[in-house]
Design a protein around this motif. Sequence first.
Motif, PDB file in Angstrom:
ATOM      1  N   THR A 140       0.832  -1.209   0.000  1.00 15.75           N
ATOM      2  CA  THR A 140       0.000   0.000   0.000  1.00 15.75           C
ATOM      3  C   THR A 140       0.862   1.253   0.000  1.00 15.75           C
ATOM      4  O   THR A 140       0.604   2.195  -0.742  1.00 15.75           O
ATOM      5  N   ALA A 141       1.896   1.263   0.818  1.00 14.68           N
ATOM      6  CA  ALA A 141       2.794   2.429   0.873  1.00 14.68           C
ATOM      7  C   ALA A 141       3.504   2.630  -0.453  1.00 14.68           C
ATOM      8  O   ALA A 141       3.654   3.761  -0.925  1.00 14.68           O
ATOM      9  N   LEU A 142       3.948   1.542  -1.072  1.00 16.14           N
ATOM     10  CA  LEU A 142       4.634   1.642  -2.365  1.00 16.14           C
ATOM     11  C   LEU A 142       3.709   2.135  -3.470  1.00 16.14           C
ATOM     12  O   LEU A 142       4.142   2.787  -4.417  1.00 16.14           O
ATOM     13  N   MET A 143       2.445   1.853  -3.337  1.00 14.40           N
ATOM     14  CA  MET A 143       1.455   2.255  -4.349  1.00 14.40           C
ATOM     15  C   MET A 143       0.904   3.652  -4.040  1.00 14.40           C
ATOM     16  O   MET A 143      -0.049   4.089  -4.671  1.00 14.40           O
ATOM     17  N   GLY A 144       1.490   4.334  -3.090  1.00 12.95           N
ATOM     18  CA  GLY A 144       1.045   5.671  -2.749  1.00 12.95           C
ATOM     19  C   GLY A 144      -0.251   5.680  -1.953  1.00 12.95           C
ATOM     20  O   GLY A 144      -1.014   6.635  -2.014  1.00 12.95           O
ATOM     21  N   GLY A 145      -0.516   4.605  -1.228  1.00 14.35           N
ATOM     22  CA  GLY A 145      -1.729   4.545  -0.407  1.00 14.35           C
ATOM     23  C   GLY A 145      -2.929   3.973  -1.123  1.00 14.35           C
ATOM     24  O   GLY A 145      -3.995   3.863  -0.549  1.00 14.35           O
ATOM     25  N   ASN A 146      -2.763   3.604  -2.385  1.00 12.92           N
ATOM     26  CA  ASN A 146      -3.884   3.046  -3.156  1.00 12.92           C
ATOM     27  C   ASN A 146      -3.608   1.605  -3.538  1.00 12.92           C
ATOM     28  O   ASN A 146      -2.597   1.311  -4.129  1.00 12.92           O
TER      29      ASN A 146
END
Length: 147
Positions: A140-146
Amino acid sequence: MEQRLGTVTSAVTAQVRTAEAVPPTPLPAELRYEVSDPYAVVLTLGPSTDWAVTWVFARTLLAEGLRRPTGAGDVAVVPGHRHHRHRHRPRSVRVVLRNGAGTALVGLAARDVAAFLRRAFALVPAGAEGDHVDLDGVITALMGGNI
């Protein structure tokens, strides 16, 4: 000092030197280990009420540095002077911190570091770190929260 569940902290005094010719300056410091980041330790230098400098590096790097020089790049850990009666145990541990502004040599009492690491490894044994990684949270963090 307040302990949170899943966290090990240790208040220590660091002897910090930024230039060879200058005597070390004693600074309050804290070592912290959190189950939520099981591979890392945090070293914070300076008073918590004023300015503080924080470095995050591998727990194994600190543990290996009690026995032998280890690390390269921004962080290295080296056993300090050994007491003549206990040649196998260093009296200090030196954490060498490098960045674009220069290099700092941080001396910590080996007994304090060893006690901190015993508590950290009791919380998450060596080799069990992967059991404590929140992969969904990392993704999630790597995907910018999405997701």
